[in-house]
Design an enzyme around this catalytic site. Structure first.
Site, PDB file in Angstrom:
ATOM      1  N   LYS A  84      42.717  38.614   0.728  1.00  0.00           N
ATOM      2  CA  LYS A  84      42.269  38.821  -0.634  1.00  0.00           C
ATOM      3  C   LYS A  84      40.419  38.769  -1.063  1.00  0.00           C
ATOM      4  CE  LYS A  84      43.461  37.483  -5.465  1.00  0.00           C
ATOM      5  NZ  LYS A  84      44.492  36.328  -5.980  1.00  0.00           N
ATOM      6  N   SER A 109      49.644  34.948  -8.537  1.00  0.00           N
ATOM      7  CA  SER A 109      49.508  35.708  -7.556  1.00  0.00           C
ATOM      8  C   SER A 109      49.664  36.388  -6.690  1.00  0.00           C
ATOM      9  CB  SER A 109      47.966  36.219  -8.164  1.00  0.00           C
ATOM     10  OG  SER A 109      47.581  36.443 -10.032  1.00  0.00           O
ATOM     11  N   SER A 114      47.653  38.838  -8.965  1.00  0.00           N
ATOM     12  CA  SER A 114      46.442  39.361  -8.561  1.00  0.00           C
ATOM     13  C   SER A 114      46.015  39.847  -6.279  1.00  0.00           C
ATOM     14  CB  SER A 114      45.260  38.897  -9.275  1.00  0.00           C
ATOM     15  OG  SER A 114      45.100  37.800  -8.740  1.00  0.00           O
TER      16      SER A 114
END
Lengths: 478, 56
Positions: free
Chosen positions: A82, A194, A170
């Site tokens: 990420k 997330s 996310s």
């Protein structure tokens, strides 16, 4: 091994193939890169790819293996990371124009360094919501071919199970990459769900560890007391394998806890026979926030756990709504503290939704923030009492499946369908496990445990995946 | 807590709070953030309503 076969396998299976000599890291990296060439333009998985560096790393690791040096079970395993996690391959953007390009220039943080030393290969940095907060801001993304949108700089992550659907966030790109077979596992972060939310929406497995188990320096913070770094992968066993390397205190993160090293994969085959699992229906499926289809998948998942020998009991989860609401209020206050000066200088460079969301943190008073902390303390005590009578608590991960882009963004209603935030307020371990398809989109089971019972959570996840095969399903886009 | 009576005051309050932190907010954003304020307060009131005892 054929590329398609590589892409279907999880970390543990790939490691075994590497050990057996039937696969090389270079073959793996090439297979994933070829898949990304074809699929990433559709899924918006990557913000940046490190093709040359990844191949060079794979060659080096294959060479070490040929000389008898195997660093760990992760030796030669490719990951997606990420893009709020610093890595030495390239800059970190947090998918924002506002972040100083120099942030993360020092390279790997402690978790990334542990993984690197263990032999992982970073294929690329994956898409997120800007600064890991909120829902997609379509003003930041290109969602069609219109010229007015073409200048927007970041790809819009799309769900491999339905490209017109949000993959969740996310840790969006890490989840889409695992689901679409672009890498076998990856790193995400979880402040209100997330890791678990995109894992759930994309039909993969995601584990949020106990707060303090995994260091989070080297990660762009959102809410420092709610943030957790965790793995997303095809199975609970793969998550456990990654967590074995990721876990550990670090002097750069004062919230990490010194604990004896633990093998989270050691008990994966112990099953759930006799395990007491509390079922928290009253705050989820019976609270009117779940679709009938997801509720049906949840009941089938509970049947599978019961058939495997678990003892299911209904529980009343104390302070569920308050702990969920306090998660968002608290993280806004903490995010504002980190972003305050950047907002003052670069307001227009933030996405509209991001800056408006974080600015809410200025509206939380000192008394509000203290009350949030008092509530969390009370919640930890009350939930610890609940865990005297059960080993784990089961809910769906979310009450609905992935939303369709362009659907009416009723945020308040949407937030009520997320069953993840209370565990961020509490800092407890929780795993998201594929539990079926609801209206052709993945539904997800959440199992949570008491503090530092990550091994038990992963054990139950592995048992569930021993008796079900939803985690092996692949999306239509493959 | 009621949304309507707060809406005008929220504009002023939000602008003042952000200005205290050195953040100048354009009118569109200010209105949007102010519109979030009543629901934020409602959430906080629910959290304040929990008796957390005297030990913390």
């Amino acid at each position: 091994m054929k590329a398609d076969e590589i892409r279907r396998r999880g970390v543990v299976e790939l490691a075994a193939a590497l050990d057996a000599g039937s696969l090389t890291s270079v073959e793996m990296v090439r297979a994933y890169q070829a898949a990304a060439d074809r699929i990433d333009p559709q899924t918006g998985t990557y913000l940046s790819r490190f093709d040359d560096l990844a191949l060079a790393a794979a060659e080096q690791l294959d060479s070490e293996r040929a000389q008898g040096r195997v660093r760990s079970v992760l030796h030669g395993i490719p990951l997606g990371v990420k893009d709020i996690v610093a890595t030495h391959e390239g800059p970190t953007t947090a998918q924002s124009l506002a972040l100083d390009p120099a942030w993360g220039a020092a390279g790997d943080g402690p978790v990334m360094a542990r993984l690197r030393a263990a032999g992982v290969i970073v294929l690329g940095k994956t898409t997120t919501m800007e600064f890991a907060i909120g829902f997609p801001d379509l003003r930041l993304h290109r969602i069609d071919d219109s010229a007015s949108e073409a200048a927007k700089p970041f790809p819009l992550p799309r769900n491999p199970w339905g490209l017109d659907h949000w993959p969740g966030g996310s840790s969006s790109g890490t989840a889409t990459g695992v689901a679409a077979g672009l890498f076998p596992a990856g790193l995400g972060t979880d402040t209100a769900g997330s890791v678990r939310l995109p894992a759930g929406y994309c039909g993969v497995t995601g584990h949020k560890p106990t707060f303090g188990l995994v260091a989070k320096n080297g990660v762009v913070p959102l809410g420092f007391s709610y943030d957790h770094m965790g793995p997303l992968a095809r199975s609970a066993a793969d998550c456990a394998t990654l967590l074995n390397v990721m876990a550990g205190a670090d002097p750069g993160d004062d919230t990490t806890v010194q604990r004896p090293a633990e093998d989270f994969a050691a008990g994966l085959d112990r099953g759930v026979a006799g395990m007491r699992i509390g079922v928290a229906r009253s705050v989820t499926v019976d609270a009117g926030s779940a679709s009938d289809a997801v509720a049906g998948c949840f009941e089938a998942a509970l049947d599978a756990l019961r058939a495997a020998g678990a003892v299911l009991v209904a529980v009343q989860f104390p302070l569920w709504d308050e702990l969920g609401e306090s998660c968002f209020s608290g993280l806004f206050a903490e995010a504002f503290a980190w972003h305050r000066d950047l907002l003052a200088r670069r307001w227009d460079d933030y996405g509209v939704d991001t800056r408006r969301g974080i600015a809410q943190g200025a509206l939380i008073s000192g008394g509000d923030y203290v009350q949030i902390q008092r509530l969390r303390t009370l919640g930890r005590r009350r939930v610890a009492e609940l865990f005297q009578s059960v080993d784990l608590i089961a809910t769906p991960t979310t009450g609905t499946t992935a939303i369709r882009y362009g659907a009416d963004p009723d945020r308040a209603a949407r937030l009520r369908t997320l069953y993840t935030p209370p565990y961020n307020s509490l800092g407890l371990p929780a795993i998201a496990l594929p539990m079926g398809l609801a209206d052709s989109m993945p539904a997800s089971l959440q199992l949570a445990g008491p503090a530092f019972a990550d091994a038990v959570v992963l054990q139950a996840g592995a048992a569930f995946q021993h008796f079900t095969d939803w985690h092996l399903a692949t999306p239509p886009l493959w | 807590m009621d949304d309507e009576p707060l809406s005008l005051a929220a504009d002023v309050l939000v602008a003042a709070l952000l200005e205290l932190h050195g953040i100048a907010v354009p009118p569109d954003d200010l209105g949007a953030i102010a519109a979030l304020y009543p629901s934020l307060r409602r959430r906080m009131e629910r959290i304040h309503a929990v008796d957390c005892g005297d030990g913390s």
